[in-house]
Design an enzyme around this catalytic site. Structure first.
Site, PDB file in Angstrom:
ATOM      1  CG  ASP A   2      -7.174  -3.190  -2.769  1.00 59.94           C
ATOM      2  OD1 ASP A   2      -7.795  -2.478  -1.969  1.00 59.94           O
ATOM      3  OD2 ASP A   2      -5.936  -3.227  -2.845  1.00 59.94           O
ATOM      4  CG  HIS A  28      -5.593  -2.809   0.960  1.00 60.93           C
ATOM      5  ND1 HIS A  28      -5.220  -2.195  -0.219  1.00 60.93           N
ATOM      6  CD2 HIS A  28      -4.835  -2.232   1.944  1.00 60.93           C
ATOM      7  CE1 HIS A  28      -4.286  -1.282   0.033  1.00 60.93           C
ATOM      8  NE2 HIS A  28      -4.043  -1.292   1.341  1.00 60.93           N
ATOM      9  CB  SER A  80      -0.968  -0.056   1.190  1.00 59.50           C
ATOM     10  OG  SER A  80      -1.998   0.888   1.049  1.00 59.50           O
TER      11      SER A  80
END
Length: 273
Positions: A220, A249, A100
């Site tokens: 996601d 995610h 991320s």
């Protein structure tokens, strides 16, 4: 052997989880409240065994690493701190795995240090030019440090809601409370500007010479596949994208065995780079 230690980088302490021996892999966590290097990567580190030297820092403003005096965080600080950490450890070349926010930092680091960074794995990554702040990421950054906030955050992170257990919620709420004061200063509203800060320019992405593996969940909601991963295919010189179905995610949590297999295969190709 896994150990937590503190390394001084630019006069500031950085808490680091280290394990194993062999080629070095720098592992950079994401941006959710309560996230730490050890929390994000300890299970993956144990499963990969001792054949890699894994270095998983708490980035500035997270876990045991404070924000340096006069700073607020952001891509430049996190990238410079990651580079400085590897310099302080005396490591001349290394692969980088980032999740991320950490994916954006990994790509920025690869662009800034092309002679040092051998390979990149960017998981559920941020950083794509023009990627907007998703409603789910906005909600995660705003999550209150209590069990309700932790449960809501975890529910947004995963596709498989059976993973949002009471014990997972309790553990996350505890971690969120521990870092609440510092985290509040990292992503204050309006939060779209912090997503913009983590966006990489086409010029920066073109400077990434290392082979890049993108790993992304088809479901996601935090960094959606269409706006986060797909645009990067047109900007990176040497890139592959692996999409996992039935995955949100956090591929390392929802598909741990396949994730570790992908990671190992990509990293093994980098030996002797």
């Amino acid at each position: 052997m896994t150990a937590l230690r503190t390394v001084t980088v630019g006069n500031s302490p950085v808490q680091v989880l280290e394990s194993g021996t062999g080629p070095t892999v720098l592992m950079l966590h994401g941006s959710g409240p309560g996230t730490t290097g050890s929390g994000a990567w300890a299970t993956t580190a144990r499963a990969l065994g001792g054949s890699w030297h894994l270095v998983a820092p708490d980035q500035a403003g997270f876990g045991g690493t404070p924000l340096p005096a006069g700073t607020r965080g952001g891509l430049r600080l996190w990238t410079e701190q990651a580079a400085g950490l590897m310099d302080a450890l005396g490591i001349e070349d290394y692969a980088v795995v980032g999740h991320s926010m950490g994916g954006a930092v990994a790509l920025a680091l690869a662009a800034a240090r092309p002679q040092q960074v051998t390979r990149v794995v960017a998981v559920s990554t941020m950083g794509a030019p023009g990627a907007p702040l998703s409603p789910d990421l906005d909600a995660i950054w705003a999550a209150p440090a209590d069990p309700l906030g932790a449960r809501d955050m975890l529910s947004r992170l995963v596709h498989d809601q059976t993973l949002v257990t009471d014990s997972a919620v309790d553990a996350r709420a505890t971690a969120m409370r521990a870092g609440a004061a510092t985290f509040a200063s990292v992503f204050p509203p309006p939060r779209a500007r912090w997503a913009d800060d983590l966006t990489l320019s086409a010029r920066t992405l073109a400077a990434v010479r290392a082979p890049v593996l993108l790993v992304h969940g088809a479901q996601d909601r935090v960094t959606p596949l269409g706006t986060a991963a797909l645009p990067l295919l047109g900007h990176l010189a040497d890139v592959r994208l692996h999409v996992l179905g039935r995955c949100g995610h956090v591929p390392a949590l929802e598909h741990p065995h396949e994730f570790r297999h992908l990671l190992s295969c990509h990293l093994r190709q980098g030996r002797g780079h």
